[in-house]
Write a protein that holds these residues in place. Structure first.
Motif, PDB file in Angstrom:
ATOM      1  N   ARG A   1       0.947   7.087 -16.351  1.00  0.00           N
ATOM      2  CA  ARG A   1       0.811   5.736 -15.242  1.00  0.00           C
ATOM      3  C   ARG A   1       1.202   4.413 -16.002  1.00  0.00           C
ATOM      4  O   ARG A   1       0.444   3.686 -16.673  1.00  0.00           O
ATOM      5  CB  ARG A   1      -0.601   5.965 -15.184  1.00  0.00           C
ATOM      6  CG  ARG A   1      -0.963   5.514 -13.654  1.00  0.00           C
ATOM      7  CD  ARG A   1      -2.644   5.031 -13.751  1.00  0.00           C
ATOM      8  NE  ARG A   1      -3.170   5.743 -13.269  1.00  0.00           N
ATOM      9  CZ  ARG A   1      -2.511   7.618 -12.414  1.00  0.00           C
ATOM     10  NH1 ARG A   1      -2.796   6.551 -10.987  1.00  0.00           N
ATOM     11  NH2 ARG A   1      -3.686   8.200 -12.031  1.00  0.00           N
TER      12      ARG A   1
ATOM     13  N   GLU B   1       0.660  -1.219  -0.329  1.00  0.00           N
ATOM     14  CA  GLU B   1      -0.008  -0.638   0.007  1.00  0.00           C
ATOM     15  C   GLU B   1       1.170   0.922  -0.366  1.00  0.00           C
ATOM     16  O   GLU B   1       0.246   2.320  -0.686  1.00  0.00           O
ATOM     17  CB  GLU B   1      -0.926  -0.094   1.185  1.00  0.00           C
ATOM     18  CG  GLU B   1      -1.655  -1.293   0.896  1.00  0.00           C
ATOM     19  CD  GLU B   1      -3.298  -1.242   2.069  1.00  0.00           C
ATOM     20  OE1 GLU B   1      -2.165  -0.272   3.700  1.00  0.00           O
ATOM     21  OE2 GLU B   1      -3.924  -2.323   2.310  1.00  0.00           O
ATOM     22  N   ARG B   2       1.894   1.040   0.725  1.00  0.00           N
ATOM     23  CA  ARG B   2       2.949   2.111   0.341  1.00  0.00           C
ATOM     24  C   ARG B   2       3.780   2.835  -1.024  1.00  0.00           C
ATOM     25  O   ARG B   2       4.229   3.788  -1.238  1.00  0.00           O
ATOM     26  CB  ARG B   2       3.869   2.498   1.633  1.00  0.00           C
ATOM     27  CG  ARG B   2       3.561   2.244   2.857  1.00  0.00           C
ATOM     28  CD  ARG B   2       4.919   2.559   4.221  1.00  0.00           C
ATOM     29  NE  ARG B   2       5.668   1.133   3.786  1.00  0.00           N
ATOM     30  CZ  ARG B   2       5.416   0.367   4.707  1.00  0.00           C
ATOM     31  NH1 ARG B   2       4.085   0.112   5.933  1.00  0.00           N
ATOM     32  NH2 ARG B   2       5.822  -1.076   4.627  1.00  0.00           N
ATOM     33  N   VAL B   3       3.091   1.735  -1.480  1.00  0.00           N
ATOM     34  CA  VAL B   3       4.384   1.846  -2.892  1.00  0.00           C
ATOM     35  C   VAL B   3       3.460   3.402  -4.251  1.00  0.00           C
ATOM     36  O   VAL B   3       1.933   2.893  -3.912  1.00  0.00           O
ATOM     37  CB  VAL B   3       4.324   0.436  -3.878  1.00  0.00           C
ATOM     38  CG1 VAL B   3       4.917   0.898  -5.352  1.00  0.00           C
ATOM     39  CG2 VAL B   3       5.506  -0.849  -2.671  1.00  0.00           C
ATOM     40  N   GLN B   4       3.653   3.612  -4.305  1.00  0.00           N
ATOM     41  CA  GLN B   4       3.166   5.064  -4.584  1.00  0.00           C
ATOM     42  C   GLN B   4       2.604   4.995  -6.789  1.00  0.00           C
ATOM     43  O   GLN B   4       3.608   3.279  -6.980  1.00  0.00           O
ATOM     44  CB  GLN B   4       4.117   5.911  -4.939  1.00  0.00           C
ATOM     45  CG  GLN B   4       3.665   7.115  -3.665  1.00  0.00           C
ATOM     46  CD  GLN B   4       4.380   7.965  -3.463  1.00  0.00           C
ATOM     47  OE1 GLN B   4       5.007   8.453  -4.361  1.00  0.00           O
ATOM     48  NE2 GLN B   4       4.687   8.932  -2.335  1.00  0.00           N
ATOM     49  N   THR B   5       1.675   5.389  -7.374  1.00  0.00           N
ATOM     50  CA  THR B   5       2.159   4.559  -9.120  1.00  0.00           C
ATOM     51  C   THR B   5       2.955   4.923  -9.383  1.00  0.00           C
ATOM     52  O   THR B   5       3.526   6.524  -9.629  1.00  0.00           O
ATOM     53  CB  THR B   5       0.753   5.965  -9.369  1.00  0.00           C
ATOM     54  OG1 THR B   5      -0.627   5.232  -8.672  1.00  0.00           O
ATOM     55  CG2 THR B   5       0.609   4.983 -10.399  1.00  0.00           C
ATOM     56  N   VAL B   6       3.416   4.006 -10.967  1.00  0.00           N
ATOM     57  CA  VAL B   6       4.837   4.020 -11.226  1.00  0.00           C
ATOM     58  C   VAL B   6       3.974   4.821 -12.367  1.00  0.00           C
ATOM     59  O   VAL B   6       4.159   4.698 -13.281  1.00  0.00           O
ATOM     60  CB  VAL B   6       5.326   3.222 -11.439  1.00  0.00           C
ATOM     61  CG1 VAL B   6       6.688   3.008 -12.484  1.00  0.00           C
ATOM     62  CG2 VAL B   6       4.987   2.161 -10.204  1.00  0.00           C
TER      63      VAL B   6
ATOM     64  N   LYS C   1       4.879  -3.710  -6.558  1.00  0.00           N
ATOM     65  CA  LYS C   1       4.058  -3.998  -5.439  1.00  0.00           C
ATOM     66  C   LYS C   1       4.386  -5.025  -5.222  1.00  0.00           C
ATOM     67  O   LYS C   1       4.046  -5.766  -3.837  1.00  0.00           O
ATOM     68  CB  LYS C   1       2.481  -3.832  -5.429  1.00  0.00           C
ATOM     69  CG  LYS C   1       1.793  -2.207  -5.545  1.00  0.00           C
ATOM     70  CD  LYS C   1       0.555  -2.296  -5.816  1.00  0.00           C
ATOM     71  CE  LYS C   1      -0.066  -1.533  -5.587  1.00  0.00           C
ATOM     72  NZ  LYS C   1      -0.369  -0.535  -4.198  1.00  0.00           N
TER      73      LYS C   1
ATOM     74  N   THR D   1       3.418  -0.396 -11.964  1.00  0.00           N
ATOM     75  CA  THR D   1       2.919  -0.556 -10.272  1.00  0.00           C
ATOM     76  C   THR D   1       2.901  -1.892 -10.127  1.00  0.00           C
ATOM     77  O   THR D   1       3.552  -2.019  -8.692  1.00  0.00           O
ATOM     78  CB  THR D   1       1.623   0.577  -9.920  1.00  0.00           C
ATOM     79  OG1 THR D   1       2.138   1.714 -10.995  1.00  0.00           O
ATOM     80  CG2 THR D   1       1.175   0.549  -8.886  1.00  0.00           C
TER      81      THR D   1
ATOM     82  N   GLU E   1       0.517   0.681 -14.846  1.00  0.00           N
ATOM     83  CA  GLU E   1       0.063  -0.074 -13.784  1.00  0.00           C
ATOM     84  C   GLU E   1       0.680  -1.279 -14.121  1.00  0.00           C
ATOM     85  O   GLU E   1       0.894  -1.833 -12.988  1.00  0.00           O
ATOM     86  CB  GLU E   1      -1.950  -0.654 -14.850  1.00  0.00           C
ATOM     87  CG  GLU E   1      -2.503   0.516 -14.801  1.00  0.00           C
ATOM     88  CD  GLU E   1      -3.111   1.145 -13.441  1.00  0.00           C
ATOM     89  OE1 GLU E   1      -2.826   0.198 -12.530  1.00  0.00           O
ATOM     90  OE2 GLU E   1      -3.184   2.264 -13.039  1.00  0.00           O
TER      91      GLU E   1
END
Length: 753
Positions: free
Chosen positions: A246, A83-88, A255, A251, A248
């Motif tokens: 973005r 959850e702490r991973v921000q969008t890449v 995660k 991202t 996905e």
């Protein structure tokens, strides 16, 4: 080694093939050894499993047998990390400067066409320019469809965002475009390309925010014409697109990586999982099941731990062999197979004794012949490896013979270690079969003493009956060890062609048919062989080679001379030399044949291969100088050209393949050369030994064995000391006589004539 080390390895690897010299087979044998350990330990070292049910109370404390992962806590920590991973976001290097250039090129070309009206040109540009932008982006997406750096999801995102953020040029701009002067467009190209390149260097997520900066950038440019500035401003806004999208897939990968990099949460070894009397909750039951602590569930982690332990023991043996003596097991896998069989026999003996045990009669385990493996490894392979094997056997015995619970039983491990070490100490210089019985008796006595000492220390748990039984079974185990070793030794010697020290001592018996034949038919050769044995044994032991093999091999190395004894000078007593009346080529054939004849006789009497190798290789491919020069001299006297070469007057070989063969060959030549001297002096002996070794070295006779230059120096020094000791009464010392001029050292074949 006389030549470079790599040549020896190359020679060996070139000749040796098959399973005995296969690297793959070697590691398969060690894997089989690990499997053997696993089969012996698995039934003993798997942790206890509990018969419990959900909502029932535990009858005892259930503790973690090892460090256990708390899967729920670990999963929670992983999800928090994800959850702490921000969008890449990924930047797409779209060349918008190329797009603006293409648009202006099209405008320039269209404006030059006089057959099309201005209205038509404006309509064409109104339809074509937006489409050109869309096609440019689509072409970029299509071109990167096979690029591993761009996922399909990212390409779809590029197309979607570009379409959503597209820009529409006001209609009146197209009217102004077709009215541009041809001189304005080149300057517009330069300005537009520079502004687009500069703006697109930044990461753009929202194209509209960048388009708001276009007007100020154009106004600050060198364009003077107002219409040109308006057109360029709109075309640049049209050409500006987002270049950061973005991603996905990236991202999701981030995660996943965050989850995988999260350290597991563990319950420490020894922590109480379920307290006595505690109600078993579904979560507790699940935790116990996952860690293989339930009888109703199957958990293979303990088995895996036993497998790792087994592999560790096998790896320990492999590394010990490589570190202690890399050459000992480097090429011949038959030795490793024999080691595996010794371990199999020893473990079978332990398990048979273990089957007779019970908690009430634990002392029956002392009847296990635990020292059998150590004795066999000592006699057949190597004493240092035997001592290392004692460690392995002690670990195995402490597990296999343990009936009191727990992982290991110290008493049986200590018993196995002491009896095995005593047996090795008693057997390592064995020269007779009776020595095996002595080793068994010593193992019995010290085994019984060890058992008695342990009973005294733990005096609360023993009785007189238990003491008598324990000591009696320990004595019986030692005697059983001796019986099994005596019975198994011939099996290993015959099956693997092992030339043990005991076998060598038997072969050195003067009553052996071949040695009796050598003594009665060729007494001179027999005496020569005995002297060579003394010299070669001392030299071999000085460099760490097998001295006993050299001695016994020397006894048989000239057995082929018994076929034509009178053609060798040591057997010519008060008679003419028959070589004086025959052709040199025939003499050469007779002399050379004794090596081949000896091998055939040794094969007929089934002597081991190492003895045959010494007989075949002790001359190598050395040159018979005397007969060659005699043949040359005869050809000159007859006035004919020699129809032979030096190679025709050489032994057929092969060259020495081992240190022992090379040493026997050197000692053979040295003994014959010294015997040919009437009044040898120390200087003559020393010079002769050095000349013989140098001659063989220059003739490349040591290229196929692993003798080093340092070892050759030691051999030369040892031979000198041994010759001085053997011929002490004949050698004149410098202070007693005038130093004579050294005479050439004759080779054995020369002295034979």
């Amino acid at each position: 080694m006389a030549s470079k080390e790599p040549s020896t390895d190359k020679s060996i690897s070139g000749k040796n093939s098959g399973w005995k010299y296969s690297v793959g087979t070697r590691y398969i044998l060690f894997l089989l050894l690990a499997l053997l350990f696993y089969m012996s330990l698995a039934s003993e070292l798997v942790p206890e499993r509990y018969d419990i049910q959900v909502n029932a109370r535990s009858e005892k404390n259930i503790v973690a047998p090892a460090q256990i992962e708390d899967s729920k806590a670990t999963l929670k920590a992983q999800e928090e990390a994800a959850e702490r991973v921000q969008t890449v976001f990924t930047k797409a290097p779209i060349r918008n400067d190329v797009l603006i250039t293409q648009i202006l090129d099209r405008i320039e070309n269209l404006n030059l066409q006089d057959d099309i009206s201005s209205t038509q040109k404006a309509e064409i540009l109104r339809d074509e320019i937006p489409l050109r932008v869309q096609n440019f982006v689509r072409n970029y997406v299509s071109a990167n469809s096979t690029n591993e750096a761009f996922s399909q999801e990212l390409l779809e995102e590029i197309q979607r965002v570009t379409d959503e953020q597209s820009y529409s040029i006001p209609p009146e701009i197209f009217i102004k475009i077709v009215r541009l002067n041809s001189e304005d467009i080149p300057q517009m190209k330069s300005t537009a390309r520079e502004i687009v390149s500069r703006l697109m260097q930044n990461e753009i997520v929202d194209a509209e925010s960048v388009r708001s900066q276009v007007a100020s950038s154009v106004n600050g440019s060198s364009l003077d014409d107002r219409t040109a500035r308006e057109v360029v401003t709109e075309l640049i806004k049209l050409s500006i697109t987002a270049n950061k999208f973005r991603d996905e897939m990236a991202t999701k990968d981030a995660k996943v990586e965050a989850r995988e990099s999260t350290s597991p949460v563990f319950i420490k070894q020894g922590d109480i999982l379920v307290a006595k009397g505690q109600v078993i909750t579904p979560e507790m039951y699940e935790l116990l099941g996952k860690n293989g602590l339930l009888k109703s569930d199957v958990n293979y982690w303990p088995e895996f731990g036993v497998l790792l332990l087994s592999m560790l023991l096998s790896l320990g043996i492999l590394m010990f062999i490589r570190q202690s003596d890399p050459a000992k097991f480097k090429y011949n896998n038959s030795q490793l197979l024999m080691l595996l069989l010794i371990y199999v026999i020893t473990l079978i003996a332990m398990h048979l004794a273990g089957l007779l045990q019970s908690e009430a009669q634990e002392y029956i385990g002392y009847v296990a012949p635990v020292a059998i493996g150590a004795i066999l490894v000592t006699l057949l392979l190597d004493m240092s490896l035997a001592y290392f094997s004692v460690i392995i056997f002690s670990i195995l015995a402490s597990v296999i013979l343990n009936v009191q619970g727990g992982m290991f039983n110290f008493e049986f491990g200590l018993f196995a270690a002491i009896t095995s070490c005593v047996a090795i100490f008693s057997i390592h210089r064995a020269s007779q079969r009776s020595t095996m019985l002595k080793a068994g008796i010593m193992a019995s006595l010290f085994g019984a003493l060890t058992v008695f000492i342990m009973l005294l220390i733990n005096n609360e748990s023993w009785t007189t009956t238990d003491t008598l039984y324990s000591v009696g079974f320990a004595i019986a185990g030692g005697l059983l060890t001796a019986i099994l070793v005596i019975g198994l030794m011939p099996f290993f010697e015959v099956t693997f062609g092992i030339l043990s020290a005991l076998k060598l001592v038997e072969l050195s018996n003067p009553n052996h048919p071949l040695l009796r034949k050598l003594l009665t038919e060729t007494p001179g050769t027999y005496h020569h062989s005995v002297m060579v044995g003394n010299l070669s044994e001392a030299s071999a032991e000085a460099i760490g080679a097998n001295g006993l093999l050299c001695r016994v091999g020397s006894y048989y190395h000239d057995i082929g001379k018994t076929k034509r004894p009178i053609y060798f000078i040591e057997n010519q007593n008060n008679m003419e030399n028959p070589h004086d009346s025959i052709e040199p080529k025939l003499s050469k054939s007779i002399i050379v044949a004794h090596a081949r004849d000896g091998v055939e006789m040794l094969k007929e009497y089934k002597l081991p291969k190492p003895i045959r190798d010494i007989a075949e290789q002790h001359h190598g491919t050395t040159f018979l100088h005397y007969f060659y020069h005699k043949a040359v001299r005869q050809a000159e006297e007859q006035g004919i050209e020699p129809d032979f070469t030096e190679d025709d007057f050489r032994y057929h070989g092969p060259k020495a393949q081992s240190k022992e063969s090379a040493i026997v060959g050197i000692a053979d030549s040295v003994e014959a050369a010294v015997r040919s001297l009437r009044k040898p002096t120390v200087e003559q002996v020393e010079s002769m030994i050095e000349k013989i070794i140098k001659g063989r070295l220059d003739d490349q006779q040591f290229n196929e064995c692993d003798l080093t230059m340092k070892e050759l120096d030691i051999v030369a020094r040892t031979l000198k000391e041994s010759v001085m000791g053997i011929f002490h009464s004949r050698i004149e010392y410098p202070e007693d006589v005038k130093r004579p001029k050294p005479t050439p050292a004759p080779s054995e074949e020369n002295s034979a004539e």
